[in-house]
Write an enzyme that holds these catalytic residues in place. Structure first.
Site, mmCIF file in Angstrom:
data_model
loop_
_atom_site.group_PDB
_atom_site.id
_atom_site.type_symbol
_atom_site.label_atom_id
_atom_site.label_comp_id
_atom_site.label_asym_id
_atom_site.label_seq_id
_atom_site.Cartn_x
_atom_site.Cartn_y
_atom_site.Cartn_z
ATOM 1 N N ASP A 23 27.543 -35.621 19.587
ATOM 2 C CA ASP A 23 26.898 -35.592 20.901
ATOM 3 C C ASP A 23 26.413 -34.188 21.228
ATOM 4 O OD1 ASP A 23 29.700 -34.913 21.115
ATOM 5 O OD2 ASP A 23 29.496 -35.006 23.294
ATOM 6 N N GLU A 30 32.418 -35.234 22.459
ATOM 7 C CA GLU A 30 33.163 -33.968 22.520
ATOM 8 C C GLU A 30 32.811 -33.202 23.786
ATOM 9 O OE1 GLU A 30 33.755 -29.595 21.863
ATOM 10 O OE2 GLU A 30 31.898 -30.697 22.255
#
Length: 379
Positions: A75, A134
């Site tokens: 991400d 994350e």
């Protein structure tokens, strides 16, 4: 095509997948699973409850205990304004590779995938762990750490490829994120005593956070981190509806980055006491704190095989960084863990994010040397 150019080409494909944390990463995970599968990896796609977010765990080499895990997240943060070019299209200029996630941390992931054939041939287990979310609390890594503790694999070492300019890092602070909400009673601003002002409660809470921050600063004036002390930051404060209305609702988004678990526990106890006092002084006031994520730091330890491996190959000594990563989660399930990855954290989360081509080349060289060292066995 050289391994370097293969890495750049794959990075371009990865950047073209806008895996901002509020979007699915499934298509990118499938793409990388296919590439790793071509290199002989045994791939597991592990979705979250929604099915839209996926962890990818790819295993190369023999099915055995030990070995190495290479860890990255898929991400990225939102692109925002201020870019000189399309943030989701790789731009190559002046020895730099521009694009959202190029530095944090798709460059490292692309290098790992490009090196998969070499890593798979080194004769020991090598795992590539790629996680979701994350940036919003290490949600994917927390789920993957639980799955690995239960079902394996159980690598002995992990390299987390966050941008460190290829320096070896064996310690960082934790990252604890919260939202505290205040519920009062609104009313006309001309009669403040008839309401319960949630905005004032939020203000008193922020002042308590600041007092605790100053206390933590005094407790640790020196140390290996920059800054050395544990920090607290009230990043967002929202209250009320209009200037002539008593604020019935308020909320504070805040974080702390403790050096030790004891510091985090101290802050929690102090805030619990503050909340009790607030409720006693202002009957009817509601206070509720939502924990968005409590990700432990990476604790520097005397024995760390991953640190020793990389400092032996790259030279120098291990350092510390103040930003948080998934590394503490891997350490928490018994894996010796370090950070080492291409790019500079100063470029992360900014417009015109970039990673230098020389940093990608250095990362590929590091992975090649790691594969050689693992294949050589104990020296």
């Amino acid at each position: 095509m050289s391994r370097f150019e293969e890495t750049v080409a794959l990075l371009a494909e990865m950047i073209a997948h806008p895996t901002v944390s509020d979007r699915s990463n499934r298509d990118l995970a499938k793409l990388l699973a296919a590439r790793l599968g071509e290199a002989g990896a045994r791939c597991r796609l592990l979705p979250d409850a929604s099915g839209e977010k996926v962890n990818l765990l790819a295993s190369l080499g023999p099915e055995a205990e030990g070995g190495l895990m290479l860890s990255g997240h898929l991400d990225v943060v939102p692109a925002g304004a201020g870019w000189s070019s399309d943030p989701f299209r790789l731009r190559r200029a002046d020895g730099r590779l521009y694009g959202r996630g190029s530095c944090d941390m798709k460059g490292f992931v692309a290098a790992c995938v490009a090196m998969a054939p070499r890593l798979g041939a080194c004769g020991v287990p090598v795992h590539v762990a790629l996680t979701h979310d994350e940036e919003i609390g290490c949600l994917g890594a927390r789920a993957l750490a639980r799955a690995m503790a239960r079902d394996g694999p159980r690598p002995a070492m992990a390299i987390v490829g966050e941008p460190t300019r290829m320096a070896v890092i064996d310690g960082h602070k934790g990252c604890f994120e919260y939202t505290t909400r205040f519920t009062g009673r609104d009313g006309h601003g001309s009669a403040p005593d008839r309401g319960i002002d949630a905005g004032l409660a939020a203000a008193r809470f922020v002042l308590r956070l600041d007092a605790l921050a100053q206390e933590l600063k005094r407790l640790r004036p020196e140390g290996a981190f920059d800054p050395p002390w544990a920090t607290i930051n009230p990043g967002r404060i929202v209250a009320g509806a209009a200037r002539n209305v008593i604020a019935g609702q308020a909320e504070v988004d805040w974080e702390m980055r403790p050096v030790t678990e004891a510091e985090a526990s101290h802050v929690k106890r102090a805030l619990a006491a503050h909340e009790r006092a607030e409720r006693a002084a202002h009957p009817g006031l509601g206070i509720e704190t939502e924990t968005l994520g409590e990700v432990a730091g990476l604790e520097p330890r005397t024995a760390n095989a991953a640190r020793d491996l990389l400092t032996g190959l790259l030279g120098g000594t291990a350092g510390r960084v103040p930003f948080g990563t998934e590394a503490g989660l891997w350490q928490g399930v018994g894996i010796d863990t370090v950070l080492c990855g291409p790019g500079d954290i100063a470029q992360a989360h900014r417009p015109d994010e970039f990673v230098e081509e020389a940093q990608i080349a250095a990362c590929l060289d590091m992975l090649d040397r790691v594969a050689a060292r693992l294949g050589a066995g104990p020296g």
